[in-house]
Design an enzyme around this catalytic site. Structure first.
Site, PDB file in Angstrom:
ATOM      1  N   ASP A  52      24.281 -14.728  24.350  1.00 55.61           N
ATOM      2  CA  ASP A  52      25.014 -15.196  23.025  1.00 55.61           C
ATOM      3  C   ASP A  52      26.486 -14.030  24.264  1.00 55.61           C
ATOM      4  O   ASP A  52      26.380 -12.583  24.799  1.00 55.61           O
ATOM      5  CB  ASP A  52      24.513 -13.388  22.024  1.00 55.61           C
ATOM      6  N   TYR A  57      34.505 -12.651  27.758  1.00 60.08           N
ATOM      7  CA  TYR A  57      33.874 -11.915  28.498  1.00 60.08           C
ATOM      8  C   TYR A  57      33.803 -12.201  30.024  1.00 60.08           C
ATOM      9  O   TYR A  57      33.233 -11.418  30.957  1.00 60.08           O
ATOM     10  CB  TYR A  57      32.099 -11.747  27.991  1.00 60.08           C
ATOM     11  N   LYS A  82      32.003 -18.570  22.737  1.00 61.29           N
ATOM     12  CA  LYS A  82      32.503 -18.820  21.575  1.00 61.29           C
ATOM     13  C   LYS A  82      34.311 -18.731  22.579  1.00 61.29           C
ATOM     14  O   LYS A  82      34.838 -19.297  23.509  1.00 61.29           O
ATOM     15  CB  LYS A  82      33.459 -17.024  21.025  1.00 61.29           C
ATOM     16  N   HIS A 115      35.903 -17.118  17.826  1.00 57.77           N
ATOM     17  CA  HIS A 115      35.905 -15.784  17.882  1.00 57.77           C
ATOM     18  C   HIS A 115      36.242 -14.666  16.469  1.00 57.77           C
ATOM     19  O   HIS A 115      35.325 -14.221  16.453  1.00 57.77           O
ATOM     20  CB  HIS A 115      36.398 -15.250  19.131  1.00 57.77           C
TER      21      HIS A 115
HETATM   22  N1  LIG Z   1      31.476 -11.872  17.924  1.00 56.72           N
HETATM   23  C1  LIG Z   1      31.818 -10.474  18.122  1.00 56.72           C
HETATM   24  O1  LIG Z   1      33.212 -10.083  18.229  1.00 56.72           O
HETATM   25  C2  LIG Z   1      31.452  -9.639  18.781  1.00 56.72           C
HETATM   26  C3  LIG Z   1      32.075  -8.104  19.249  1.00 56.72           C
HETATM   27  C4  LIG Z   1      31.117  -6.909  19.945  1.00 56.72           C
HETATM   28  C5  LIG Z   1      29.650  -7.720  20.460  1.00 56.72           C
HETATM   29  N2  LIG Z   1      29.791  -8.974  20.125  1.00 56.72           N
HETATM   30  C6  LIG Z   1      27.964  -9.666  20.449  1.00 56.72           C
HETATM   31  O2  LIG Z   1      27.296  -8.792  20.357  1.00 56.72           O
HETATM   32  C7  LIG Z   1      26.396  -8.211  21.125  1.00 56.72           C
HETATM   33  C8  LIG Z   1      26.306  -6.770  21.341  1.00 56.72           C
HETATM   34  O3  LIG Z   1      27.136  -6.048  20.627  1.00 56.72           O
HETATM   35  P1  LIG Z   1      27.809  -4.603  21.331  1.00 56.72           P
HETATM   36  O4  LIG Z   1      27.238  -5.229  22.782  1.00 56.72           O
HETATM   37  O5  LIG Z   1      29.161  -4.123  21.026  1.00 56.72           O
HETATM   38  O6  LIG Z   1      26.927  -3.689  21.195  1.00 56.72           O
HETATM   39  P2  LIG Z   1      24.571  -3.213  21.239  1.00 56.72           P
HETATM   40  O7  LIG Z   1      24.805  -3.731  21.609  1.00 56.72           O
HETATM   41  O8  LIG Z   1      25.359  -2.337  19.214  1.00 56.72           O
HETATM   42  O9  LIG Z   1      24.760  -1.662  22.411  1.00 56.72           O
HETATM   43  C9  LIG Z   1      25.364  -1.826  23.862  1.00 56.72           C
HETATM   44  C10 LIG Z   1      25.003  -0.537  23.737  1.00 56.72           C
HETATM   45  O10 LIG Z   1      24.174  -0.305  24.100  1.00 56.72           O
HETATM   46  C11 LIG Z   1      23.390   1.029  24.760  1.00 56.72           C
HETATM   47  N3  LIG Z   1      21.599   0.334  24.297  1.00 56.72           N
HETATM   48  C12 LIG Z   1      21.054  -1.037  24.756  1.00 56.72           C
HETATM   49  N4  LIG Z   1      20.031  -0.660  24.349  1.00 56.72           N
HETATM   50  C13 LIG Z   1      19.520   0.240  23.778  1.00 56.72           C
HETATM   51  C14 LIG Z   1      18.411   1.653  23.713  1.00 56.72           C
HETATM   52  N5  LIG Z   1      17.451   0.461  23.547  1.00 56.72           N
HETATM   53  N6  LIG Z   1      18.546   2.264  23.205  1.00 56.72           N
HETATM   54  C15 LIG Z   1      19.448   3.136  23.685  1.00 56.72           C
HETATM   55  N7  LIG Z   1      20.882   2.550  23.719  1.00 56.72           N
HETATM   56  C16 LIG Z   1      20.400   0.965  24.107  1.00 56.72           C
HETATM   57  C17 LIG Z   1      24.344  -0.101  25.804  1.00 56.72           C
HETATM   58  O11 LIG Z   1      23.907  -0.019  27.095  1.00 56.72           O
HETATM   59  P3  LIG Z   1      23.080   0.579  28.123  1.00 56.72           P
HETATM   60  O12 LIG Z   1      24.129  -0.780  29.088  1.00 56.72           O
HETATM   61  O13 LIG Z   1      24.051   1.197  29.354  1.00 56.72           O
HETATM   62  O14 LIG Z   1      22.008  -0.507  28.307  1.00 56.72           O
HETATM   63  C18 LIG Z   1      25.378  -0.399  25.436  1.00 56.72           C
HETATM   64  O15 LIG Z   1      26.380   1.020  25.663  1.00 56.72           O
HETATM   65  C19 LIG Z   1      27.608  -7.637  22.227  1.00 56.72           C
HETATM   66  O16 LIG Z   1      26.833  -8.232  23.797  1.00 56.72           O
HETATM   67  C20 LIG Z   1      27.774  -9.552  22.494  1.00 56.72           C
HETATM   68  O17 LIG Z   1      27.162 -11.125  22.971  1.00 56.72           O
HETATM   69  C21 LIG Z   1      30.229 -10.427  19.659  1.00 56.72           C
END
Ligand SMILES: NC(=O)c1ccc[n+]([C@@H]2O[C@H](COP(=O)([O-])OP(=O)(O)OC[C@H]3O[C@@H](n4cnc5c(N)ncnc54)[C@H](OP(=O)(O)O)[C@@H]3O)[C@@H](O)[C@H]2O)c1
Length: 283
Positions: A52, A57, A82, A115
């Site tokens: 994704d 990004y 997106k 998005h």
């Molecule tokens: N459509 C939208 O508007 C939107 C907005 C936000 C996100 N997204 C999508 O959703 C994806 C995921 O959301 P997100 O990146 O916001 O947050 P998330 O996946 O909830 O959390 C990512 C964070 O958690 C840490 N992490 C990952 N696995 C872990 C584990 N097993 N234990 C402890 N910490 C862990 C990562 O650090 P490290 O990288 O250091 O491991 C990073 O700081 C994004 O990458 C993106 O593709 C979409």
């Protein structure tokens, strides 16, 4: 890695018959270049088949390079990107798609999402008509939206022909989005959880999660991701670290009971960490 250690990831069938893996790798805030290429490589080696990304990004090229370098057949990988907020006007949306596809250099996109709705701009139906054109031209296998609340979806459904296949929204144990999920279920729109780990926020520390992690010998992140799976959601945790990328997919050897799923359901506090889609207007 031998095939025997690669998990078989369940899929969800979208409203147009396309299958999407239920777990994928998110790459928001993963840097273009070595970091994103390393993350995508680690993910594909671990068995992930959904990546994704998004134009905003800034890492579509790296994602595309890593996918090519994997040697996996294109059709085995599901790529989401997106449309950014500045490009809701019809022609801008078509051009932005071409640019994303050129950066990814992967032939076609599996899922293209608007998005954010930017309701104050009033142009998401125009953007959607461009998405319908791309879908009709078979340049994308499915089209969907992100950050759409029921009022935005209602307006979209009234003004256009195609029901979105997916709505990608912030969703985790402290923000469970009951209203949007109910609307999506009623209209056959699959829900995809973003920030599923609350960006490593309070949800990971919660005692309900800690107790279940201890009970099953899993990590808090794995318990939360298992809850998303058992709740019928598509989930796209982000990590840039290979061990965590593997950890986040190692969720197929345990199952939460109905009662345990309900305990996590009980954690909802309507606590958003990202922007509210009704007011978010960034470009
Ligand atoms: N459509 C939208 O508007 C939107 C907005 C936000 C996100 N997204 C999508 O959703 C994806 C995921 O959301 P997100 O990146 O916001 O947050 P998330 O996946 O909830 O959390 C990512 C964070 O958690 C840490 N992490 C990952 N696995 C872990 C584990 N097993 N234990 C402890 N910490 C862990 C990562 O650090 P490290 O990288 O250091 O491991 C990073 O700081 C994004 O990458 C993106 O593709 C979409």
């Amino acid at each position: 890695m031998s095939n025997s250690t690669i998990p078989s990831i369940p899929t969800i069938t979208l409203n147009n018959g396309v299958e999407i893996p239920q777990v994928g790798l998110g790459v928001f805030q993963t840097k273009e270049g070595a970091e994103v290429e390393g993350a995508v490589q680690a993910a594909l080696e671990a068995g992930y088949r959904l990546i994704d990304t998004a134009a905003i990004y800034g890492n579509e090229e790296g994602v595309g390079r890593a996918i090519k370098a994997s040697g996996l057949p294109r059709e085995e990988i599901f790529i989401t990107t997106k449309l950014w907020n500045a490009n809701h006007a019809y022609d801008d949306a078509l051009r932005a798609f071409d640019e994303s596809l050129a950066r990814l250099d992967c032939g076609y996109i599996d899922l293209y999402l608007i998005h954010w709705p930017l309701p104050m701009e009033g142009k998401f139906t125009q953007a959607w008509k461009a998405m319908e054109k791309l879908y009709g031209d078979k340049r994308v296998r499915a089209i969907g939206v992100s950050n759409f609340k029921p009022n935005h979806l209602e307006e979209l459904l009234k003004a256009t022909e195609t029901i979105p296949a997916v709505n990608q929204i912030e969703l985790h144990p402290l923000l469970q989005q009951a209203e949007t999920r109910a609307y999506c279920a009623e209209h056959g729109i699959a829900v995809e959880s973003y920030s599923p780990l609350m960006q490593a926020g309070d949800a990971l520390e919660h005692s309900v999660i800690a107790d279940l992690a201890q009970k099953y010998g899993k990590t808090p992140a794995q318990v939360i991701l298992r809850w998303h799976l058992q709740s019928g959601l598509i989930v796209i945790p982000k990590s840039a670290r290979p061990e965590r990328i593997r950890e986040n997919l190692d969720i197929f050897d345990f199952e939460l009971s109905t009662d345990e799923v309900q305990q996590i359901d009980g954690m909802d506090q309507n606590q958003r960490i990202g922007a509210d889609p009704d007011t978010a207007d960034f470009k």
